[in-house]
Design an enzyme around this catalytic site. Structure first.
Site, PDB file in Angstrom:
ATOM      1  N   ASP A  58     -47.825  32.974  19.472  1.00 60.94           N
ATOM      2  CA  ASP A  58     -49.171  33.377  19.862  1.00 60.94           C
ATOM      3  C   ASP A  58     -49.048  34.338  21.043  1.00 60.94           C
ATOM      4  O   ASP A  58     -48.167  34.162  21.918  1.00 60.94           O
ATOM      5  CB  ASP A  58     -50.029  32.178  20.252  1.00 60.94           C
ATOM      6  CG  ASP A  58     -51.462  32.584  20.541  1.00 60.94           C
ATOM      7  OD1 ASP A  58     -52.240  32.731  19.574  1.00 60.94           O
ATOM      8  OD2 ASP A  58     -51.809  32.770  21.726  1.00 60.94           O
ATOM      9  N   GLU A  60     -51.191  36.712  24.129  1.00 61.40           N
ATOM     10  CA  GLU A  60     -52.383  37.120  24.857  1.00 61.40           C
ATOM     11  C   GLU A  60     -52.165  38.577  25.241  1.00 61.40           C
ATOM     12  O   GLU A  60     -51.043  38.978  25.603  1.00 61.40           O
ATOM     13  CB  GLU A  60     -52.605  36.258  26.099  1.00 61.40           C
ATOM     14  CG  GLU A  60     -52.741  34.767  25.806  1.00 61.40           C
ATOM     15  CD  GLU A  60     -53.862  34.424  24.836  1.00 61.40           C
ATOM     16  OE1 GLU A  60     -54.857  35.191  24.791  1.00 61.40           O
ATOM     17  OE2 GLU A  60     -53.750  33.415  24.116  1.00 61.40           O
ATOM     18  N   HIS A 202     -56.679  29.635  24.596  1.00 65.34           N
ATOM     19  CA  HIS A 202     -56.367  31.044  24.827  1.00 65.34           C
ATOM     20  C   HIS A 202     -55.239  31.230  25.826  1.00 65.34           C
ATOM     21  O   HIS A 202     -55.168  32.265  26.493  1.00 65.34           O
ATOM     22  CB  HIS A 202     -57.618  31.821  25.274  1.00 65.34           C
ATOM     23  CG  HIS A 202     -58.651  31.945  24.201  1.00 65.34           C
ATOM     24  ND1 HIS A 202     -58.475  32.694  23.068  1.00 65.34           N
ATOM     25  CD2 HIS A 202     -59.875  31.371  24.089  1.00 65.34           C
ATOM     26  CE1 HIS A 202     -59.545  32.607  22.301  1.00 65.34           C
ATOM     27  NE2 HIS A 202     -60.416  31.792  22.898  1.00 65.34           N
ATOM     28  N   ASP A 207     -51.791  27.570  22.421  1.00 63.55           N
ATOM     29  CA  ASP A 207     -52.276  27.984  21.100  1.00 63.55           C
ATOM     30  C   ASP A 207     -51.171  27.895  20.051  1.00 63.55           C
ATOM     31  O   ASP A 207     -51.424  27.539  18.895  1.00 63.55           O
ATOM     32  CB  ASP A 207     -52.814  29.409  21.167  1.00 63.55           C
ATOM     33  CG  ASP A 207     -54.148  29.494  21.913  1.00 63.55           C
ATOM     34  OD1 ASP A 207     -54.585  28.455  22.444  1.00 63.55           O
ATOM     35  OD2 ASP A 207     -54.736  30.584  21.969  1.00 63.55           O
TER      36      ASP A 207
END
Length: 600
Positions: A58, A60, A202, A207
């Protein structure tokens, strides 16, 4: 801030039973800059899901565009067979400020990124952690986003992207989760549905952990639908009935080596026969969307059992398939089942021979025939090519040595296309020279035929009679195809015995025994073992093949061509050869010397 990668303990999960897997992409990543979806590789199928390493990742980022925005955090979890093998987490300095909206969403601030490594340091570390290989799959929720950023970063750093297999949990959820269960396919919604131990917030690692639990829940739901293998996941978007997917278990007990498989119907009747390098892998593919033939899909729906016939080598499997199709006449095999009925061209046995299309040629006349042809039309085209090249008579009646007083020459004689032996205008000796030229055209000298037809094509093209020129081109092609086949296979058909060997990938030997063009035996010899005792045993115990009564030898054309392909491989070595009445060689002026004309 440094990159953190650590190994942790066992996590309860439900990975599915052993099943082949492969490269796939479910509505996910595309190749960098090309927009080409990753395709499943059939050479990679065969890895059970319980043996697949899933790298769940995952990211960001500072925004939604891989070309304009940067990664701010990477989190990944590596799992296999329900066990977490390791975790990877790091913040990433994007080289600029984090937009306020992103800070509100993720909680990542500019202050948190002070001292964080740049992507040039992080990406190599992540790839080393992932260790992408043939049994490793990259997993992400909305994989197009995450993989797009990773590829873009690799491109900017001029690093090669490994292009791993990709699974998108969003795409899996669309196949298995109904609107009654979850209003959408967001990660938080699915994590709640499957009782994930970590709530997504998030932040990359949190995540990724939630995505692991979602992945396991989705795979557990897909198993009863027959999606127990990676190639099944790759084809879930295609309309394969569930009852067909469930039949994939028929392949579970099959061996993984080369062989022949038979699909059996409700009454035990053989519906279809096929061959495979890997029996289990090939049979499993029939129960997925990789199989798109409507007729074969109908056959699979009728199948109640799959019967394997393991073979020592791939050549043996290919030959057994041909023989079983000819013997059993399965309703769903469309391959020709009567090769012995295909037409040939030969010279008739009479004082003034002519060319004739026949269904069989005695073995003693093999030097005066070419074939077999795929159809009578093809044979007729080749016959017309020969008649264009030689002034051989074309009338069908049998001519006496002494012509009748009432005999009259035909129009072809007046045109100079026939010597008119029917009227005595051409003697027996003179016609014998014509017949000898035709025999050479059938056996060893394709040059006169090629020259005559090329000249005719050139004349017609110069007169802008293109349709007629195309017809002559097709006649030349029909002749060359049949002549090549005959000149290639005739030495095999006439050879009492041939033994050849080829090195295997593991350093051993694959040995083949051929008698009159028929595979009489095959065996393998392990690496480091003297192959000669095995060869002697194979010769002593191989199938006894009597001398054939027809030119076709002891096998059909397709079997002989398989053997010829194997023998002509550069790695094959000839061990023993008992020549028949022809050497194991191409004629110097044979049909193989000339390129085939293009098809229309």
């Amino acid at each position: 801030m440094s990159v953190v990668a650590r190994t942790v303990g066992l996590v309860t999960a439900n990975l599915l039973a052993p099943a082949p897997g492969g490269r796939l992409d479910l509505e996910g990543a595309t190749r960098a800059g090309a927009g080409v979806p990753l395709q499943i590789g059939f050479d990679e199928i065969g890895v059970p899901l319980s043996e697949v390493t899933f790298v769940v990742v995952d990211l960001e980022t500072t925004g939604g565009s891989p070309t304009q925005c940067e990664i701010t955090e990477i989190g990944a979890v590596k799992v296999r067979g329900g066990e977490v093998l390791g975790e990877f987490q790091t913040l990433v300095d994007p080289g600029g400020p984090v937009p306020p909206m992103i800070t509100v969403l993720t909680g990542i601030t500019d202050a948190m990124l002070v001292g964080a490594p740049r992507i040039g340091e992080v990406l190599p570390a992540f790839l080393e952690f992932a260790g992408f290989g043939p049994t490793t799959v990259l997993v992400a929720h909305n994989a197009r986003f995450d993989v797009g950023f990773l590829r873009a970063a690799a491109s900017r750093l001029e690093m090669p992207w490994p292009s791993p297999a990709v699974v998108d949990t969003v795409a899996l959820a669309r196949r298995t989760v109904t609107r009654d269960e979850a209003p959408n396919n967001k990660l938080g919604t699915l994590a709640a549905l499957f009782g994930a131990t970590t709530s997504p917030d998030h932040r990359a690692l949190h995540d990724a952990r939630a995505t692991v639990d979602v992945l396991h829940g989705l795979l557990g739901r897909l198993a009863p639908l027959g999606a127990t293998h990676l190639e099944d996941l790759a084809t879930l978007g295609d309309p394969v009935p569930h009852k067909r997917r469930r039949k994939a278990t028929l392949a579970d007990s099959l061996p993984t080596g080369p062989g022949v498989y038979q699909f059996l119907g409700p009454g035990g009747e053989v519906l279809y026969v096929g061959k495979a390098v890997n029996l289990r892998r090939r049979v499993r593919s029939y129960f997925t969307a990789a199989e798109k033939r409507k007729r074969i899909g109908e056959m699979v729906d009728l199948t109640q059992e799959v019967r394997p016939i393991p073979c020592a080598t791939e050549l043996e499997a290919a030959v057994r398939e041909l023989r079983l199709i000819a013997e059993l006449d399965p309703p769903y095999n469309r391959r020709s089942r009567k090769p012995h009925r295909r037409p040939w061209i030969r010279l008739t046995d009479e004082p003034f021979p002519r060319l004739s299309i026949v269904r069989s040629v005695p073995a003693g006349r093999s030097a005066e025939a070419i074939g077999p042809f795929s159809s009578r039309a093809a044979a007729q085209s080749a016959l017309e090519a020969l008649e264009e090249a030689f002034t051989v008579r074309r009338c069908s009646q049998r001519l006496p040595v002494v012509p009748s007083a009432e005999a009259r020459a035909c129009a072809l004689a007046e045109m100079g296309r026939c010597g008119a032996p029917c009227t005595g205008a051409q003697s027996l000796e003179d016609y014998a020279e014509v017949a000898a030229s035709v025999r050479a055209g059938l056996t060893s000298a394709a040059g006169p035929v090629v020259a005559a037809l090329r000249a005719r094509i050139g004349t017609l093209a110069g007169q802008q009679r293109y349709e007629e020129a195309a017809a002559e081109r097709d006649r030349l092609r029909a002749y060359l195809v049949a002549a090549r086949r005959t000149q290639r296979l005739r030495p095999l058909w006439r050879s009492p015995q041939l033994v050849a060997a080829r090195r295997t990938e593991d350093g051993g030997w694959e040995v083949v025994l051929v008698r009159y063009g028929r595979l009489a035996g095959t065996s393998t010899v392990p690496r480091g073992v003297n192959p000669m005792p095995t060869i002697d045993a194979l010769v002593a115990t191989g199938e006894e093949v009597p001398a054939p009564s027809t030119v076709l030898g002891a096998s059909g054309t397709e079997e002989a061509e398989l053997i010829a392909d194997w023998i002509e491989h550069p790695a094959t070595r000839l061990v023993q050869h008992e020549e028949g009445d022809e050497p194991l060689a191409w004629p110097v002026d044979g049909a193989a010397k000339y390129p085939l004309p293009p098809t229309a």
